[in-house]
Structures are given as structure tokens and as C-alpha cells.
Scaffold this motif. Structure first.
Motif, PDB file in Angstrom:
ATOM      1  N   ALA A 244      -6.145 -27.720 -48.116  1.00 12.04           N
ATOM      2  CA  ALA A 244      -5.028 -28.572 -47.682  1.00 12.04           C
ATOM      3  C   ALA A 244      -4.750 -28.389 -46.194  1.00 12.04           C
ATOM      4  CB  ALA A 244      -3.781 -28.244 -48.498  1.00 12.04           C
ATOM      5  N   HIS A 245      -4.718 -27.146 -45.710  1.00 13.32           N
ATOM      6  CA  HIS A 245      -4.464 -26.890 -44.292  1.00 13.32           C
ATOM      7  C   HIS A 245      -5.537 -27.526 -43.410  1.00 13.32           C
ATOM      8  CE1 HIS A 245      -1.004 -24.321 -44.602  1.00 13.32           C
ATOM      9  NE2 HIS A 245      -1.622 -23.422 -45.364  1.00 13.32           N
ATOM     10  N   ILE A 246      -6.806 -27.325 -43.779  1.00 13.86           N
ATOM     11  CA  ILE A 246      -7.908 -27.809 -42.950  1.00 13.86           C
ATOM     12  C   ILE A 246      -7.950 -29.334 -42.934  1.00 13.86           C
ATOM     13  CG2 ILE A 246     -10.417 -27.873 -42.704  1.00 13.86           C
ATOM     14  CD1 ILE A 246     -10.422 -25.002 -43.876  1.00 13.86           C
ATOM     15  N   THR A 247      -7.858 -29.952 -44.094  1.00 17.98           N
ATOM     16  CA  THR A 247      -7.925 -31.420 -44.119  1.00 17.98           C
ATOM     17  C   THR A 247      -6.694 -32.049 -43.467  1.00 17.98           C
ATOM     18  OG1 THR A 247      -7.045 -31.415 -46.390  1.00 17.98           O
ATOM     19  CG2 THR A 247      -9.438 -31.557 -46.124  1.00 17.98           C
ATOM     20  N   ASN A 248      -5.553 -31.395 -43.541  1.00 17.69           N
ATOM     21  CA  ASN A 248      -4.381 -31.914 -42.823  1.00 17.69           C
ATOM     22  C   ASN A 248      -4.628 -31.918 -41.315  1.00 17.69           C
ATOM     23  OD1 ASN A 248      -2.925 -32.377 -45.151  1.00 17.69           O
ATOM     24  ND2 ASN A 248      -1.776 -30.468 -45.052  1.00 17.69           N
ATOM     25  N   THR A 249      -5.293 -30.880 -40.825  1.00 18.73           N
ATOM     26  CA  THR A 249      -5.644 -30.827 -39.409  1.00 18.73           C
ATOM     27  C   THR A 249      -6.596 -31.963 -39.052  1.00 18.73           C
ATOM     28  OG1 THR A 249      -5.387 -28.427 -39.365  1.00 18.73           O
ATOM     29  CG2 THR A 249      -6.685 -29.406 -37.604  1.00 18.73           C
ATOM     30  N   TYR A 250      -7.589 -32.188 -39.895  1.00 16.47           N
ATOM     31  CA  TYR A 250      -8.546 -33.255 -39.633  1.00 16.47           C
ATOM     32  C   TYR A 250      -7.884 -34.627 -39.707  1.00 16.47           C
ATOM     33  CZ  TYR A 250     -12.192 -29.695 -40.178  1.00 16.47           C
ATOM     34  OH  TYR A 250     -12.989 -28.588 -40.037  1.00 16.47           O
ATOM     35  N   MET A 251      -6.990 -34.803 -40.658  1.00 12.17           N
ATOM     36  CA  MET A 251      -6.277 -36.072 -40.757  1.00 12.17           C
ATOM     37  C   MET A 251      -5.415 -36.306 -39.522  1.00 12.17           C
ATOM     38  SD  MET A 251      -7.036 -37.884 -43.401  1.00 12.17           S
ATOM     39  CE  MET A 251      -5.599 -38.957 -43.590  1.00 12.17           C
ATOM     40  N   GLU A 252      -4.806 -35.259 -39.021  1.00 15.91           N
ATOM     41  CA  GLU A 252      -4.020 -35.373 -37.789  1.00 15.91           C
ATOM     42  C   GLU A 252      -4.893 -35.844 -36.633  1.00 15.91           C
ATOM     43  OE1 GLU A 252      -1.767 -32.297 -34.706  1.00 15.91           O
ATOM     44  OE2 GLU A 252      -1.954 -31.750 -36.832  1.00 15.91           O
ATOM     45  N   LEU A 253      -6.109 -35.284 -36.553  1.00 16.53           N
ATOM     46  CA  LEU A 253      -7.029 -35.688 -35.495  1.00 16.53           C
ATOM     47  C   LEU A 253      -7.468 -37.138 -35.675  1.00 16.53           C
ATOM     48  CD1 LEU A 253      -8.889 -35.009 -33.084  1.00 16.53           C
ATOM     49  CD2 LEU A 253     -10.566 -34.190 -34.751  1.00 16.53           C
ATOM     50  N   ILE A 254      -7.799 -37.526 -36.906  1.00 18.90           N
ATOM     51  CA  ILE A 254      -8.241 -38.899 -37.172  1.00 18.90           C
ATOM     52  C   ILE A 254      -7.130 -39.893 -36.814  1.00 18.90           C
ATOM     53  CG2 ILE A 254      -8.856 -40.513 -39.023  1.00 18.90           C
ATOM     54  CD1 ILE A 254     -10.323 -38.130 -40.378  1.00 18.90           C
ATOM     55  N   SER A 261      -7.825 -44.829 -29.016  1.00 20.47           N
ATOM     56  CA  SER A 261      -9.260 -45.110 -28.977  1.00 20.47           C
ATOM     57  C   SER A 261      -9.782 -45.047 -27.544  1.00 20.47           C
ATOM     58  CB  SER A 261      -9.549 -46.485 -29.565  1.00 20.47           C
ATOM     59  OG  SER A 261      -8.861 -47.489 -28.853  1.00 20.47           O
ATOM     60  N   GLY A 262     -10.985 -44.464 -27.409  1.00 21.07           N
ATOM     61  CA  GLY A 262     -11.653 -44.454 -26.118  1.00 21.07           C
ATOM     62  C   GLY A 262     -11.260 -43.332 -25.189  1.00 21.07           C
ATOM     63  N   THR A 263     -10.418 -42.390 -25.627  1.00 21.87           N
ATOM     64  CA  THR A 263      -9.961 -41.329 -24.736  1.00 21.87           C
ATOM     65  C   THR A 263     -10.568 -39.974 -25.094  1.00 21.87           C
ATOM     66  OG1 THR A 263      -8.032 -40.881 -26.133  1.00 21.87           O
ATOM     67  CG2 THR A 263      -7.770 -42.500 -24.373  1.00 21.87           C
ATOM     68  N   HIS A 264     -11.656 -39.962 -25.881  1.00 26.29           N
ATOM     69  CA  HIS A 264     -12.236 -38.707 -26.321  1.00 26.29           C
ATOM     70  C   HIS A 264     -13.757 -38.792 -26.268  1.00 26.29           C
ATOM     71  CE1 HIS A 264     -11.727 -41.407 -29.810  1.00 26.29           C
ATOM     72  NE2 HIS A 264     -12.938 -40.984 -30.107  1.00 26.29           N
ATOM     73  N   GLU A 265     -14.408 -37.652 -26.433  1.00 28.26           N
ATOM     74  CA  GLU A 265     -15.862 -37.615 -26.487  1.00 28.26           C
ATOM     75  C   GLU A 265     -16.370 -38.339 -27.729  1.00 28.26           C
ATOM     76  OE1 GLU A 265     -16.685 -33.483 -26.635  1.00 28.26           O
ATOM     77  OE2 GLU A 265     -16.223 -33.129 -24.530  1.00 28.26           O
ATOM     78  N   ARG A 266     -17.555 -38.894 -27.616  1.00 26.99           N
ATOM     79  CA  ARG A 266     -18.195 -39.499 -28.776  1.00 26.99           C
ATOM     80  C   ARG A 266     -18.886 -38.402 -29.575  1.00 26.99           C
ATOM     81  NH1 ARG A 266     -15.312 -43.903 -29.326  1.00 26.99           N
ATOM     82  NH2 ARG A 266     -15.175 -45.055 -27.365  1.00 26.99           N
ATOM     83  N   ASP A 267     -18.505 -38.240 -30.821  1.00 26.89           N
ATOM     84  CA  ASP A 267     -19.024 -37.152 -31.631  1.00 26.89           C
ATOM     85  C   ASP A 267     -19.083 -37.588 -33.087  1.00 26.89           C
ATOM     86  OD1 ASP A 267     -16.334 -37.028 -32.514  1.00 26.89           O
ATOM     87  OD2 ASP A 267     -15.860 -35.599 -30.936  1.00 26.89           O
ATOM     88  N   LEU A 268     -19.297 -36.635 -33.992  1.00 24.88           N
ATOM     89  CA  LEU A 268     -19.427 -36.959 -35.406  1.00 24.88           C
ATOM     90  C   LEU A 268     -18.140 -37.553 -35.967  1.00 24.88           C
ATOM     91  CD1 LEU A 268     -21.038 -36.933 -38.025  1.00 24.88           C
ATOM     92  CD2 LEU A 268     -20.309 -34.559 -38.370  1.00 24.88           C
ATOM     93  N   VAL A 269     -16.999 -37.053 -35.539  1.00 26.49           N
ATOM     94  CA  VAL A 269     -15.725 -37.597 -36.023  1.00 26.49           C
ATOM     95  C   VAL A 269     -15.629 -39.076 -35.690  1.00 26.49           C
ATOM     96  CG1 VAL A 269     -13.226 -37.365 -35.968  1.00 26.49           C
ATOM     97  CG2 VAL A 269     -14.660 -35.342 -35.670  1.00 26.49           C
ATOM     98  N   ASP A 270     -15.950 -39.402 -34.459  1.00 22.86           N
ATOM     99  CA  ASP A 270     -15.923 -40.788 -34.018  1.00 22.86           C
ATOM    100  C   ASP A 270     -16.911 -41.637 -34.821  1.00 22.86           C
ATOM    101  OD1 ASP A 270     -14.955 -42.686 -31.793  1.00 22.86           O
ATOM    102  OD2 ASP A 270     -17.133 -42.884 -31.648  1.00 22.86           O
ATOM    103  N   ASN A 275     -18.407 -45.768 -38.513  1.00 24.08           N
ATOM    104  CA  ASN A 275     -19.665 -46.165 -39.171  1.00 24.08           C
ATOM    105  C   ASN A 275     -19.830 -45.431 -40.494  1.00 24.08           C
ATOM    106  OD1 ASN A 275     -20.970 -47.819 -36.901  1.00 24.08           O
ATOM    107  ND2 ASN A 275     -20.522 -45.867 -35.874  1.00 24.08           N
ATOM    108  N   SER A 276     -18.903 -45.659 -41.418  1.00 19.87           N
ATOM    109  CA  SER A 276     -18.996 -45.019 -42.729  1.00 19.87           C
ATOM    110  C   SER A 276     -18.753 -46.046 -43.831  1.00 19.87           C
ATOM    111  CB  SER A 276     -18.001 -43.863 -42.826  1.00 19.87           C
ATOM    112  OG  SER A 276     -16.687 -44.289 -42.538  1.00 19.87           O
TER     113      SER A 276
END
Length: 515
Positions: A244-254, A261-270, A275-276
Motif C-alpha cells: 500500500a505504501h509503495i503503490t501510493n507513492t507511485y500513484m502520487e507520481l503518476i 506533462s513534458g516536465t520530466h525525463e522520459r522513462d519507463l513510468v512515462d 503506451n499500455s
């Protein structure tokens, strides 16, 4: 995955499990060994056991390779045993690899075998909690971050993370000291994997607390969890809170990225955010993307933590190899910053990783659940639907039949074969260069009859092999450039699905004087 208690992973589950077994044994007076099963001539020989349902779980769960050796001496390469109410059919050696890894999708299922283990840790809707075709699509989504162009960018980022760790960790201060690799390597592999795969903004959100949560997730990968994924035990509660803690962090980032949009590095999250979409037109939800990020990062960190711990410990007993590696690095790049292309030129460094993977396969067993009755080639046996099949590349890679002097750590065993194999004849590995197949995430070798399969085979072959070599190579080169160390190699701990040294596992280091 971190903290001094890393080496106790799964201990809550395993202690509970052993107490349960002891209680069961003390109240059992009648030996039960599946005689009705064994009387059938078309069934694989079943290993004798005393306790119903439990079967051979204790001996298998504590010393799997010794258990396999003892069973092989009595029954041959193919035998069955009872494991927590499930009949497991083992087929050892290269023929067993072919039998399990290249079995038809209609006949066996990894998803049915692993869902209890992985879904509580990763979350719903990803990895083995989806039909196989969706898993293949998810691999394709993730593979955009595993290209040569990506690896070239990753190496300087990884070096930077490792050097920051050396400068800030209390365990690496001064001119000499000691560190428990079961603490340092989970931290270092988490930070390097997150920085390279997930981007700077996610890396900046992670600290020792997050590494501890990944350690709590790791406790879900235990034999008991294979049968009981949800029990009111402390380890299970920690696992669920960590997810729960980890996915909440990821959801916050998403959510932040969707707004900015467009203010971060292009990476796997992007890549996953944009594209999923599956081939049937459905899209992964943001929660499923967060869950997949847990699985990908664990895959990029989980086994690398184990492998890097092992090679540091082995090299601590081989100062001669440390100096050979140092010379190879100096001859290849001198004092220049390490680049991905340099890793490809370092034969001994790559062979050190290869030899570590040979001696310490992260997973001692690979399972599939049988969906339709499955004949065992070349025998009269049929494995019935509902049973499980098991292959063990780790057993083959540490067996004298395939690797002479197999218990000796010797990277130079790979020299004469140019890295293509080790200890076995080239022709034994010839089919690995032949036919390829695309299961939906790119072409891979179809051949799995080699005794050396550190990354598995078939449609479930690990897609992170090249990332692993990049990450492990960067770690090894950076350690060698900065330190000399000594250690003693502990025994393996098999009580979790990922095999680590029994801890604590210290190396005594001193800073290397620059030439």
C-alpha cells in the motif's frame, strides 16, 4: 529491500510453518505415502512421506538441492513429491528444462502456479494475475526501457548512485571498515534500478524506508505463501502495508505527471502511462501501472541484490581475482568514467557475474501447473492435470555432471568457451544459437536444453537479462575501482524463494589507493 533484518526474510512464515509441522508430526502415528498414487504404472514415482498434505515440504524447503540429489539417487531424474497438498513432478537436468520451459501453453500454466506468490506482493491485474497473453503484452510495455540506447544512458546514472552511497552510508566512512552486504546490496540495487528505470523524480522519493518496504514485500515469497497467500501473520500484514505504501507513492507520481506533462525525463513510468493499451483495445488502469512498477522494480532489484551479495562474498576470498579485475578495468578504461560500451569489453568481469549466477541461481525451483494431462517424453509416465511440474536450472548448474569442480568459484572456467558456456561441451549448448521464437515481447532463443539457464527459458524467460548484466557489471566495476576486501562465504538460505546467504554476511573493506 534493505535493513539489517533483510536476512530474516520469511522468518515469520517459516517459523510458524515449522511449528505447525512439528505439531502435526507429534500427533501422527500412521505413515502415509501416497501408495494408491504409486501403484499406478503411468505415474511418476512418488517420494515417500509421513505427514498427509505436508509431504516433503520440510526437507525440500530447507535443502532443495540435497533433497533433489537424494531423490535422484533412488528414483532417477524424474520423480514426484508432495508439497503442501500439491503433487510436484520434478524433472532434473537439460531434458527437464525442455520438458517444463517449452511445454505448450495449453498444457501448463505459470499463472496458475505463481499467482498466490506474486499477487499479494505486486498487486492485482499484473504479472501472474492476468491471462498469459496479457502478461506477454506487459513484458512488451516494459521492454521499451530495456534497449541498448537505454543502457548507455543508465550506466553513468548508476555509477553516480553508487558513489553517492559510498560517500553517505555510515558503513563506508573512513579508510577501512566492514559492511553487511545483506544491507548494502538491497539498498544499492534499489537506488540504481529506480534511478535508471523510473527516473530522477521517483528516485528522489525513495529512501531507506522504501527499501525496508521492499524487504517486507520479499517476505511474501515463501513456501507457506504458495499454499496460504493470506494468513493473519505479522509478515503478511507487513507485506500488505508495504504494498500500500509503495503503490501510493507511485500513484502520487503518476497523478503528478498527468498534471505536469513534458516536465520530466522520459522513462519507463512515462512509457507505461502513454503506451499500455492491450491488443484488444483495453488500457491498463493507473493502479495497474503502479502495480506493474512494483513488479518491474522488484525484478530489476530483487535478484541483483542477491547476485551482487554473492559475488562480493566470493571475491572476498579471492584477492587474486580482485587484482585481476582491477587490471582488466585499468587496461580497458584507465581512469576514465565507466560507459556501457566498456562493460562489453571486460571478459573477466562478465565471467565473474556468469560464474556467480551459475553457483547461486536466485530461484532454486521453477514451477508450472499442469492444465491437461502431460506425457513425460521417453517414458511411460503421464503427469495428470492439477499436478505441478518443476525444473531446477540451479541444480544443473551446480552438479558435477555438467560443471566439473562445481562447488569451486572459478570465473576462468568460462574463458575457453568465450562466455558461451562453462564446464560443458559447446555442442551441449549449440541449440541456443538456433531457432528463435517471439511470444509477443520480441524474439528469444527457443532452445532450453542447456544446463546453464540463469534467466530461465521459453515464454517466461526473464526480459531483464541485459539490464541485470549492466547493473551488476556497473556495481562490480565501481566496487573494484574503490575498494579491496576480505570475507567468508556463508551457506545459502533456502527458506525464501530467492536464495541469499545466511546473514549477517560481512565484508571487511579498505579503500584502494589510486595508482
Amino acid at each position: 529491500m534493505l535493513m539489517p533484518h533483510w536476512h530474516y526474510r520469511g522468518s515469520y512464515h517459516w517459523d510458524f510453518y515449522k511449528r505447525f509441522l512439528s505439531s502435526s508430526l507429534s500427533h501422527s502415528s500412521t505413515p502415509l505415502h501416497g501408495s494408491s498414487f504409486s501403484l499406478r504404472k503411468d505415474r511418476v514415482p512418488l517420494v515417500f512421506y509421513w505427514i498427509p498434505w505436508v509431504g516433503s515440504a520440510v526437507t525440500y524447503g530447507t535443502q532443495p538441492y540435497e533433497f533433489f540429489d537424494n531423490c535422484r539417487a533412488k528414483y532417477g531424474d524424474c520423480f514426484s513429491f508432495m508439497l503442501l497438498g500439491r503433487v510436484m513432478t520434478v524433472y532434473l537436468g537439460p531434458k527437464g528444462h525442455e520438458f517444463v520451459f517449452n511445454a505448450k501453453l495449453s498444457d501448463v500454466s505459470a499463472e496458475a502456479a505463481y499467482s498466490n506468490l506474486t499477487t499479494p506482493a505486486f498487486g492485482e491485474g499484473v504479472i501472474y494475475d492476468v491471462p498469459n497473453w496479457k502478461l506477454m503484452e506487459q513484458k512488451k510495455f516494459a521492454k521499451v526501457a530495456l534497449t541498448t540506447e537505454s543502457f548507455i544512458q543508465y550506466v553513468p546514472l548508476m555509477v553516480d548512485e553508487i558513489m553517492k552511497y559510498f560517500k553517505t552510508s555510515p558503513d563506508f566512512q573512513g579508510k577501512k571498515g566492514e559492511v553487511d552486504v545483506l544491507k548494502s546490496q538491497p539498498e544499492m540495487t534499489l537506488y540504481t534500478a529506480s534511478r535508471s528505470l523510473m527516473g530522477k523524480d521517483l528516485r528522489n522519493m525513495l529512501n531507506a524506508k522504501y527499501a525496508g518496504w521492499y524487504s517486507d514485500l520479499d517476505k511474501g515469497f515463501t513456501p507457506l505463501n504458495f499454499a496460504f497467500p493470506y494468513l493473519p501473520l505479522p509478515g503478511y500484514k507487513l507485506r500488505d502495508k508495504a504494498h500500500a505504501h509503495i503503490t501510493n507513492t507511485y500513484m502520487e507520481l503518476i497523478n503528478k505527471r498527468r498534471k505536469e506533462s513534458g516536465t520530466h525525463e522520459r522513462d519507463l513510468v512515462d512509457a507505461l502511462m502513454n503506451n499500455s493499451t492491450y491488443k484488444d483495445g483495453t488500457k491498463m488502469t493507473d493502479q495497474q501501472i503502479a502495480n506493474l512498477m512494483v513488479g518491474v522494480l522488484m525484478g530489476g532489484q530483487h535478484t541483483s541484490a542477491a547476485t551482487s551479495s554473492w559475488f562480493l562474498l566470493h571475491l572476498g576470498e579471492r584477492p587474486d581475482l580482485q587484482e585481476e579485475l582491477y587490471k582488466e578495468i585499468k587496461d580497458t578504461i584507465g581512469d576514465k568514467p565507466l560507459q556501457w560500451q566498456d562493460l562489453q569489453k571486460m571478459t573477466l568481469m562478465n565471467n565473474t557475474i556468469r560464474e556467480t549466477l551459475r553457483m547461486h541461481h536466485p530461484l532454486h525451483s521453477v514451477f508450472r501447473k499442469v492444465i491437461h494431462d502431460l506425457p513425460v517424453p521417453g517414458t511411460k509416465y503421464v503427469v495428470p492435470a492439477g499436478h505441478f511440474v518443476l525444473a531446477s536450472p540451479g541444480w544443473s548448474m551446480t552438479h558435477e555432471e555438467f560443471f566439473p569442480n562445481s562447488q569451486h568459484f572459478e570465473p576462468h572456467r568460462w574463458d575457453k568457451l568465450g562466455g558461451a558456456g562453462g564446464g560443458f561441451k559447446k555442442e551441449d549448448n549449440a541449440d541456443e544459437k538456433e531457432e528463435t521464437v517471439d511470444y509477443g515481447f520480441g524474439k528469444i532463443s527457443k532452445g532450453v536444453s542447456s544446463p546453464y539457464l540463469p534467466f530461465g527459458g521459453g515464454r517466461h524467460r526473464c526480459i531483464g537479462e541485459h539490464f541485470a548484466y549492466t547493473q551488476l557489471g556497473t556495481l562490480l566495476v565501481t566496487f573494484i575501482r574503490n575498494f579491496k576486501w576480505t570475507s567468508k562465504v556463508p551457506e545459502p538460505d533456502y527458506t525464501s524463494m530467492v536464495v541469499l546467504p545466511v546473514g549477517p554476511a560481512y565484508i571487511k573493506w579498505e579503500k584502494r589507493e589510486k595508482d
